[in-house]
Design a protein around this motif. Structure first.
Motif, PDB file in Angstrom:
ATOM      1  N   UNK A 193     -19.341  -0.826  -4.829  1.00  0.00           N
ATOM      2  CA  UNK A 193     -19.028   0.538  -4.415  1.00  0.00           C
ATOM      3  C   UNK A 193     -17.889   0.554  -3.397  1.00  0.00           C
ATOM      4  N   UNK A 194     -17.902  -0.394  -2.464  1.00  0.00           N
ATOM      5  CA  UNK A 194     -16.871  -0.459  -1.432  1.00  0.00           C
ATOM      6  C   UNK A 194     -15.495  -0.729  -2.031  1.00  0.00           C
ATOM      7  N   UNK A 195     -15.413  -1.674  -2.972  1.00  0.00           N
ATOM      8  CA  UNK A 195     -14.098  -1.998  -3.538  1.00  0.00           C
ATOM      9  C   UNK A 195     -13.593  -0.848  -4.418  1.00  0.00           C
ATOM     10  N   UNK A 196     -14.505  -0.164  -5.118  1.00  0.00           N
ATOM     11  CA  UNK A 196     -14.121   1.016  -5.905  1.00  0.00           C
ATOM     12  C   UNK A 196     -13.501   2.075  -5.001  1.00  0.00           C
ATOM     13  N   UNK A 197     -14.150   2.355  -3.871  1.00  0.00           N
ATOM     14  CA  UNK A 197     -13.664   3.389  -2.953  1.00  0.00           C
ATOM     15  C   UNK A 197     -12.324   3.006  -2.339  1.00  0.00           C
ATOM     16  N   UNK A 198     -12.164   1.730  -1.999  1.00  0.00           N
ATOM     17  CA  UNK A 198     -10.962   1.309  -1.286  1.00  0.00           C
ATOM     18  C   UNK A 198      -9.767   1.079  -2.203  1.00  0.00           C
ATOM     19  N   UNK A 199      -9.984   0.970  -3.496  1.00  0.00           N
ATOM     20  CA  UNK A 199      -8.862   0.911  -4.441  1.00  0.00           C
ATOM     21  C   UNK A 199      -8.462   2.319  -4.880  1.00  0.00           C
ATOM     22  N   UNK A 200      -9.456   3.149  -5.173  1.00  0.00           N
ATOM     23  CA  UNK A 200      -9.174   4.495  -5.686  1.00  0.00           C
ATOM     24  C   UNK A 200      -8.534   5.401  -4.638  1.00  0.00           C
ATOM     25  N   UNK A 201      -9.068   5.405  -3.419  1.00  0.00           N
ATOM     26  CA  UNK A 201      -8.625   6.373  -2.408  1.00  0.00           C
ATOM     27  C   UNK A 201      -7.138   6.256  -2.073  1.00  0.00           C
ATOM     28  N   UNK A 202      -6.600   5.072  -1.734  1.00  0.00           N
ATOM     29  CA  UNK A 202      -5.167   5.027  -1.405  1.00  0.00           C
ATOM     30  C   UNK A 202      -4.271   5.395  -2.582  1.00  0.00           C
ATOM     31  N   UNK A 203      -4.709   5.079  -3.795  1.00  0.00           N
ATOM     32  CA  UNK A 203      -3.907   5.463  -4.968  1.00  0.00           C
ATOM     33  C   UNK A 203      -3.785   6.979  -5.053  1.00  0.00           C
ATOM     34  N   UNK A 204      -4.899   7.690  -4.884  1.00  0.00           N
ATOM     35  CA  UNK A 204      -4.881   9.152  -4.958  1.00  0.00           C
ATOM     36  C   UNK A 204      -4.095   9.746  -3.790  1.00  0.00           C
ATOM     37  N   UNK A 205      -4.183   9.127  -2.618  1.00  0.00           N
ATOM     38  CA  UNK A 205      -3.418   9.605  -1.457  1.00  0.00           C
ATOM     39  C   UNK A 205      -1.928   9.498  -1.740  1.00  0.00           C
ATOM     40  N   UNK A 206      -1.483   8.372  -2.284  1.00  0.00           N
ATOM     41  CA  UNK A 206      -0.062   8.173  -2.598  1.00  0.00           C
ATOM     42  C   UNK A 206       0.407   9.211  -3.613  1.00  0.00           C
ATOM     43  N   UNK A 207      -0.413   9.448  -4.646  1.00  0.00           N
ATOM     44  CA  UNK A 207      -0.076  10.450  -5.657  1.00  0.00           C
ATOM     45  C   UNK A 207       0.017  11.833  -5.020  1.00  0.00           C
ATOM     46  N   UNK A 210       3.263  12.351  -3.267  1.00  0.00           N
ATOM     47  CA  UNK A 210       4.428  12.453  -4.139  1.00  0.00           C
ATOM     48  C   UNK A 210       4.939  11.132  -4.649  1.00  0.00           C
ATOM     49  N   UNK A 211       4.188  10.061  -4.423  1.00  0.00           N
ATOM     50  CA  UNK A 211       4.593   8.744  -4.907  1.00  0.00           C
ATOM     51  C   UNK A 211       4.819   7.783  -3.754  1.00  0.00           C
ATOM     52  N   UNK A 212       5.004   6.508  -4.112  1.00  0.00           N
ATOM     53  CA  UNK A 212       5.140   5.471  -3.101  1.00  0.00           C
ATOM     54  C   UNK A 212       6.392   5.655  -2.251  1.00  0.00           C
ATOM     55  N   UNK A 213       7.531   5.935  -2.903  1.00  0.00           N
ATOM     56  CA  UNK A 213       8.788   6.093  -2.155  1.00  0.00           C
ATOM     57  C   UNK A 213       8.717   7.266  -1.189  1.00  0.00           C
ATOM     58  N   UNK A 214       8.172   8.377  -1.656  1.00  0.00           N
ATOM     59  CA  UNK A 214       8.062   9.554  -0.789  1.00  0.00           C
ATOM     60  C   UNK A 214       7.112   9.276   0.374  1.00  0.00           C
ATOM     61  N   UNK A 215       6.026   8.577   0.099  1.00  0.00           N
ATOM     62  CA  UNK A 215       5.059   8.258   1.156  1.00  0.00           C
ATOM     63  C   UNK A 215       5.710   7.413   2.249  1.00  0.00           C
ATOM     64  N   UNK A 216       6.438   6.368   1.825  1.00  0.00           N
ATOM     65  CA  UNK A 216       7.103   5.502   2.794  1.00  0.00           C
ATOM     66  C   UNK A 216       8.172   6.266   3.574  1.00  0.00           C
ATOM     67  N   UNK A 217       8.859   7.177   2.892  1.00  0.00           N
ATOM     68  CA  UNK A 217       9.897   7.978   3.571  1.00  0.00           C
ATOM     69  C   UNK A 217       9.284   8.863   4.652  1.00  0.00           C
ATOM     70  N   UNK A 218       8.144   9.467   4.352  1.00  0.00           N
ATOM     71  CA  UNK A 218       7.477  10.329   5.336  1.00  0.00           C
ATOM     72  C   UNK A 218       7.016   9.499   6.535  1.00  0.00           C
TER      73      UNK A 218
END
Length: 494
Positions: A193-207, A210-218
């Protein structure tokens, strides 16, 4: 705060599932060996995931993401140190400890192993190590109860006292009933359950940003220092953060998983599984905090919760970005982290009281059934003491948790490491290492003249004490050296 029905249902289903596993494990618990070490029957997957889950408490989903969110990527040095330390522990200690404990009177606990390995007829090693375990782990348990209470308090709007019992009750029940098998099986579910939560959450946050590049720019636009691995750190600070990895060699709840593996051959596969799980979880936790910076920078209207407490970053992101049912599953991962660590700490305390003190001094000929029930009683006693300590979350005793990891790492780490690798080590060496390591941590914390993390001098001075006192004294008996050599030969066998 209104109670979210989907979250409430998710939590209840999850908790009932853990308790059900406890009752299933009850049927497989026939002896005290079963209750404390699961009859040494754990396969590679369960060994790996239960070791990982018991290691990573609520800190993984709250403390680490919160530190990254507030200070940037420089806080990830501690994760790097933990990964290095965990790998060395799996590589050097795990298999050897599994074999050595079997060759030394089938030792079930660390104090039991120390007593047999170093032929301590005085039982001084057994008593001192059992007392160290009880003191530090009771405080650890109290901190776990507080973490669970805070989760229930913030998620369901309960008052603190109600949340205290709600958070602790399920963990106490399945540990009390099912013992080591219940703890290990539930740890496996919780680790998943822990690994599911910790892989899924940052992916959805990045999306969402607006994407990885936009996230890093912000993140870069907010502050370039968020991307600086050395922000506010000097050499001593970096070494101190990396030094957390030394603690792994002396953590009884993690070492117990190695002792419970079905054979030392299982350890090799378990190491690969465990390290992959750990790296992904720590990377996910860092990513949650790091990309959380970008999300709340773009959405300040949602930032009230994290402004009050940065450690709520995972909780707030789960609530905001996910359907309530999915959010309930993700937040259950925090409960999983808390429960997995608390349960194994309760069991280690129980084993120290039952095997090392009750059986060792009061009832040497106690039956297996009696020991199992005494073990269950001790789980309940330690749990109630932990709840009493946690009743006031501001209690100073919880401040000791900050160096309990260092205390275990310095007091037990060198003793375990030298004990499984050096046949010339003696009882006096082990005793000196344990005392010097623990005292160094305590004194350095209060009187240290540098910011160096106390586990580093504690580990170093304990190691020196072990070597000096072992070489000054008489060599171990021929029988002790033969047992050590036989265990090492078995470990080296393919």
């Amino acid at each position: 705060m209104s109670v979210s029905t989907p979250m409430l249902v998710t939590f209840v289903v999850y908790i009932l599932g853990m308790v059900l596993i406890g009752f299933i494990a009850w049927r497989s618990t026939k002896s005290f060996d079963d209750y404390i070490l699961g009859g040494r029957s754990l396969g590679s997957v369960v060994t790996a995931l239960s070791a990982g889950a018991s290691d990573m408490s609520g800190w993984l989903l709250m403390g680490l993401p919160g530190a990254i969110f507030l200070s940037g990527i420089s806080e990830s040095w501690i994760a790097i140190g933990l990964i290095i330390g965990a790998w060395l522990n799996w590589r050097i200690v795990a298999g050897r400890l599994r074999v050595q404990t079997e060759h030394h009177d089938n030792a079930l606990t660390l104090p039991d192993f120390f007593s047999s390995r170093f032929e301590d007829n005085s039982k001084l090693l057994r008593v001192i190590s059992a007392v160290v375990i009880l003191i530090f782990f009771t405080i650890y348990c109290a901190s776990g109860v507080v973490a669970g209470a805070r989760l229930f308090e913030s998620t369901f709007g309960m008052d603190y006292q109600t949340a205290l019992w709600a958070g602790a009750a399920a963990t106490i029940l399945y540990t009390l009933v099912g013992g080591f098998l219940a703890v290990s099986w539930t740890d496996t579910v919780q680790a998943s359950l822990m690994i599911f939560a910790l892989i899924l959450t940052p992916v959805i946050v990045i999306v969402a940003v607006g994407g990885l590049d936009d996230s890093l720019a912000v993140i870069r636009a907010k502050s370039l220092e968020n991307l600086d691995m050395l922000k506010g750190l000097n050499v001593v600070a970096v070494i101190s953060l990396l030094g957390w990895g030394l603690g792994y060699f002396g953590q009884p709840h993690i070492l117990a998983r190695f002792m419970a593996a079905d054979s030392h051959h299982t350890i090799r596969t378990a190491r690969r599984i465990g390290m992959i799980w750990m790296i992904l979880c720590l990377a996910g936790a860092v990513a949650v905090g790091f990309f959380g910076i970008a999300y709340f920078q773009n959405h300040p209207e949602h930032a009230a919760g994290v402004s009050q407490n940065g450690e709520r970053v995972f909780i707030e992101l789960a609530r905001i970005l996910f359907n309530p049912w999915i959010a309930g599953i993700l937040l259950s991962a925090i409960l999983a982290a808390v429960m997995s660590t608390l349960s194994c700490q309760l069991l280690v305390c129980s084993s120290a009281l039952t095997e090392d003190l009750y059986k060792g001094f009061l009832r040497k000929n106690a039956s297996q059934k009696e020991l199992v029930w005494v073990g269950r009683l001790m789980v309940l006693v330690i749990a109630l003491i932990a709840i009493a300590l946690a009743a006031n979350p501001e209690n100073r005793v919880l401040g000791l948790v900050s160096y309990a990891w260092a205390g275990f790492g310095a007091a037990f780490g060198p003793v375990v490491l030298f004990g499984v690798c050096w046949k010339r080590m003696t009882r006096n060496g082990a005793l000196a290492g344990m005392v010097v390591g623990a005292l160094t941590v305590l004194l350095w914390k209060d009187y240290g003249y540098t910011e160096l993390y106390e586990i580093i001098p504690g580990f170093a001075f304990a190691s020196i004490a072990i070597v000096v006192f072992s070489l000054l004294g008489r060599a171990p008996s021929e029988a002790a050296q033969q047992r050590f050599a036989a265990a090492e030969a078995q470990y080296q066998s393919k």
